[in-house]
Scaffold this motif. Structure first.
Motif, PDB file in Angstrom:
ATOM      1  N   UNK A   1       1.185  -1.462   0.310  1.00 26.24           N
ATOM      2  CA  UNK A   1       0.326  -0.273  -0.054  1.00 26.24           C
ATOM      3  C   UNK A   1       0.969   1.015   0.185  1.00 26.24           C
ATOM      4  N   UNK A   2       0.511   2.078  -1.146  1.00 24.96           N
ATOM      5  CA  UNK A   2       0.891   3.424  -0.906  1.00 24.96           C
ATOM      6  C   UNK A   2       0.463   4.506  -1.345  1.00 24.96           C
ATOM      7  N   UNK A   3      -0.579   5.469  -0.345  1.00 28.33           N
ATOM      8  CA  UNK A   3      -1.347   6.542  -0.008  1.00 28.33           C
ATOM      9  C   UNK A   3      -2.867   5.337  -1.138  1.00 28.33           C
ATOM     10  N   UNK A   4      -3.243   6.222  -1.481  1.00 26.06           N
ATOM     11  CA  UNK A   4      -4.248   5.893  -2.347  1.00 26.06           C
ATOM     12  C   UNK A   4      -3.891   4.585  -3.492  1.00 26.06           C
ATOM     13  N   UNK A   5      -2.762   4.160  -2.856  1.00 19.81           N
ATOM     14  CA  UNK A   5      -3.149   3.323  -4.097  1.00 19.81           C
ATOM     15  C   UNK A   5      -2.630   1.833  -3.677  1.00 19.81           C
ATOM     16  N   UNK A   6      -2.975   0.868  -3.936  1.00 17.70           N
ATOM     17  CA  UNK A   6      -2.641  -0.596  -3.304  1.00 17.70           C
ATOM     18  C   UNK A   6      -2.538  -1.281  -4.449  1.00 17.70           C
ATOM     19  N   UNK A   7      -1.856  -2.431  -3.998  1.00 15.83           N
ATOM     20  CA  UNK A   7      -1.582  -3.967  -5.357  1.00 15.83           C
ATOM     21  C   UNK A   7      -1.799  -5.006  -4.203  1.00 15.83           C
ATOM     22  N   UNK A   8      -2.500  -5.562  -5.251  1.00 20.32           N
ATOM     23  CA  UNK A   8      -2.409  -7.320  -4.266  1.00 20.32           C
ATOM     24  C   UNK A   8      -2.434  -8.171  -5.714  1.00 20.32           C
ATOM     25  N   UNK A   9      -1.823  -8.886  -4.371  1.00 22.25           N
ATOM     26  CA  UNK A   9      -1.384 -10.677  -4.908  1.00 22.25           C
ATOM     27  C   UNK A   9      -1.616 -11.665  -4.894  1.00 22.25           C
ATOM     28  N   UNK A  10      -2.269 -12.115  -5.879  1.00 29.87           N
ATOM     29  CA  UNK A  10      -2.772 -13.134  -5.899  1.00 29.87           C
ATOM     30  C   UNK A  10      -2.119 -14.995  -6.823  1.00 29.87           C
ATOM     31  N   UNK A  11      -0.873 -15.089  -6.053  1.00 26.28           N
ATOM     32  CA  UNK A  11       0.036 -16.444  -6.639  1.00 26.28           C
ATOM     33  C   UNK A  11      -0.871 -17.549  -7.701  1.00 26.28           C
ATOM     34  N   UNK A  12      -1.698 -18.011  -6.616  1.00 27.59           N
ATOM     35  CA  UNK A  12      -2.124 -19.117  -7.020  1.00 27.59           C
ATOM     36  C   UNK A  12      -2.994 -19.489  -8.449  1.00 27.59           C
ATOM     37  N   UNK A  13      -3.626 -17.600  -8.320  1.00 25.03           N
ATOM     38  CA  UNK A  13      -4.476 -16.941  -9.350  1.00 25.03           C
ATOM     39  C   UNK A  13      -3.563 -16.840 -10.513  1.00 25.03           C
ATOM     40  N   UNK A  14      -2.313 -16.601 -10.033  1.00 25.07           N
ATOM     41  CA  UNK A  14      -1.367 -15.700 -11.080  1.00 25.07           C
ATOM     42  C   UNK A  14      -2.620 -14.269 -11.377  1.00 25.07           C
ATOM     43  N   UNK A  15      -2.420 -13.754 -10.684  1.00 29.45           N
ATOM     44  CA  UNK A  15      -3.217 -13.079 -10.989  1.00 29.45           C
ATOM     45  C   UNK A  15      -3.072 -11.359  -9.719  1.00 29.45           C
ATOM     46  N   UNK A  16      -3.017  -9.679 -10.571  1.00 29.90           N
ATOM     47  CA  UNK A  16      -2.959  -9.455  -9.442  1.00 29.90           C
ATOM     48  C   UNK A  16      -3.956  -8.010  -9.349  1.00 29.90           C
ATOM     49  N   UNK A  17      -3.904  -7.040  -9.125  1.00 28.97           N
ATOM     50  CA  UNK A  17      -4.472  -6.069  -9.231  1.00 28.97           C
ATOM     51  C   UNK A  17      -4.235  -4.764  -8.271  1.00 28.97           C
ATOM     52  N   UNK A  18      -4.590  -3.424  -9.104  1.00 26.82           N
ATOM     53  CA  UNK A  18      -3.690  -2.224  -7.782  1.00 26.82           C
ATOM     54  C   UNK A  18      -5.330  -1.701  -8.254  1.00 26.82           C
ATOM     55  N   UNK A  19      -5.969  -0.994  -6.887  1.00 28.32           N
ATOM     56  CA  UNK A  19      -6.621  -0.097  -6.558  1.00 28.32           C
ATOM     57  C   UNK A  19      -6.427   1.438  -6.506  1.00 28.32           C
ATOM     58  N   UNK A  20      -7.616   2.324  -6.708  1.00 35.24           N
ATOM     59  CA  UNK A  20      -6.699   2.916  -6.735  1.00 35.24           C
ATOM     60  C   UNK A  20      -8.559   3.703  -5.753  1.00 35.24           C
ATOM     61  N   UNK A  21      -8.175   4.575  -4.492  1.00 36.41           N
ATOM     62  CA  UNK A  21      -9.286   4.998  -3.773  1.00 36.41           C
ATOM     63  C   UNK A  21      -8.781   6.057  -2.913  1.00 36.41           C
ATOM     64  N   UNK A  22      -9.518   7.182  -3.101  1.00 42.09           N
ATOM     65  CA  UNK A  22     -10.430   7.522  -4.077  1.00 42.09           C
ATOM     66  C   UNK A  22     -10.263   8.030  -5.383  1.00 42.09           C
ATOM     67  N   UNK A  23     -10.807   7.637  -6.661  1.00 41.13           N
ATOM     68  CA  UNK A  23     -10.612   7.889  -7.665  1.00 41.13           C
ATOM     69  C   UNK A  23     -10.379   9.615  -7.634  1.00 41.13           C
ATOM     70  N   UNK A  24      -9.589  10.010  -8.359  1.00 38.55           N
ATOM     71  CA  UNK A  24      -9.495  11.978  -8.676  1.00 38.55           C
ATOM     72  C   UNK A  24      -9.041  11.347  -9.641  1.00 38.55           C
ATOM     73  N   UNK A  25      -9.445  12.998 -11.044  1.00 41.29           N
ATOM     74  CA  UNK A  25      -9.422  12.926 -12.552  1.00 41.29           C
ATOM     75  C   UNK A  25      -8.278  12.534 -12.999  1.00 41.29           C
ATOM     76  N   UNK A  26      -7.210  13.507 -12.088  1.00 43.50           N
ATOM     77  CA  UNK A  26      -5.839  13.122 -12.266  1.00 43.50           C
ATOM     78  C   UNK A  26      -4.964  11.914 -12.393  1.00 43.50           C
ATOM     79  N   UNK A  27      -6.167  11.155 -12.406  1.00 41.45           N
ATOM     80  CA  UNK A  27      -5.947   9.077 -12.307  1.00 41.45           C
ATOM     81  C   UNK A  27      -5.882   8.780 -13.684  1.00 41.45           C
ATOM     82  N   UNK A  28      -6.486   9.439 -14.503  1.00 42.37           N
ATOM     83  CA  UNK A  28      -6.680   9.655 -15.792  1.00 42.37           C
ATOM     84  C   UNK A  28      -5.169   8.992 -16.836  1.00 42.37           C
ATOM     85  N   UNK A  29      -5.216   7.975 -16.803  1.00 42.53           N
ATOM     86  CA  UNK A  29      -3.846   7.638 -17.821  1.00 42.53           C
ATOM     87  C   UNK A  29      -3.963   6.250 -18.063  1.00 42.53           C
TER      88      UNK A  29
END
Lengths: 113, 113
Positions: free
Chosen positions: B58-86
């Motif tokens: 976790x780093x401020x508004x950004x959190x990354x989750x890793x699920x090794x068994x599913x070989x899946x990762x996700x990035x959560x941004x909360x709360x989302x801001x207009x400057x996050x558009x990219x």
């Protein structure tokens, strides 16, 4: 600290012509990368240098692409002759070591017509 | 083959809500996973990373989750801001050899006011 500098920013050439891109990495960064990003795709590594030696060039189309890093600092990437499918953004990145995070330049957008 | 995939080319989220960007990988020979953010006409910039031995960072508004068994990762941004558009790229670092980064295709995030 100054970032990774690339030039030119944009280039339009006809197919079968040649083109060269230049990259100046962050001072002191030993590792330099050239990536190709085709529209709608993620960046793909073309070549990686450690100082002035090539570490990985397995995805570099060596029949038309060449790259060098003289004196372990600046680097040039050349395409000769260019094909339509070479149209892409060419990104240069550098890092202190391969273990360290990359810093990317703004890229050179190449259009081959 | 070392592959990283982002199956959603675009995502639209209301300002203030949570943005969730997903990434799947097909090879276990990665030791770090990273997220990069890219604005138009700029190079990708590093956002956050996670080691393969962890399941959350976790780093401020950004959190990354890793699920090794599913070989899946996700990035959560909360709360989302207009400057996050990219465009957001998921990347994985190869353990062996040159330790290069393999990138996904990218997801264009749009934050609506």
């Amino acid at each position: 600290e100054a970032g990774v500098a690339q030039s030119p920013r944009y280039k339009i050439i006809e197919k079968r012509q040649s083109v060269a891109f230049w990259c100046n990495p962050i001072s002191g960064h030993a590792t330099l990368y050239w990536y190709q990003q085709i529209l709608g795709q993620g960046p793909k590594l073309l070549i990686q240098f450690q100082n002035n030696g090539v570490v990985d060039d397995s995805q570099l189309p060596k029949d038309r692409f060449s790259a060098e890093r003289l004196k372990g600092v600046d680097s040039t990437l050349k395409i000769q002759p260019a094909k339509l499918e070479d149209s892409a953004v060419y990104l240069c990145a550098s890092s202190l070591t391969p273990d360290y995070g990359y810093t990317f330049g703004s890229g050179t957008r190449l259009t081959v017509v | 083959d070392q592959q990283v995939k982002q199956n959603s080319p675009s995502l639209s989220v209301q300002e203030g809500r949570i943005s969730i960007l997903n990434c799947d990988y097909t090879n276990s020979m990665f030791d770090y996973f990273l997220w990069y953010k890219k604005y138009p006409a700029e190079g990708p910039t590093f956002l956050i990373s996670i080691s393969s031995i962890k399941d959350k960072n976790e780093d401020g508004r950004f959190t990354v989750f890793l699920n090794k068994s599913a070989k899946h990762l996700s990035l959560h941004i909360v709360p989302s801001q207009p400057g996050d558009s990219a465009v957001y790229f998921c990347a994985a670092r190869v353990i062996q050899g040159a330790q290069k980064l393999v990138f996904g295709q990218g997801t264009r995030l749009t934050i609506n006011p």
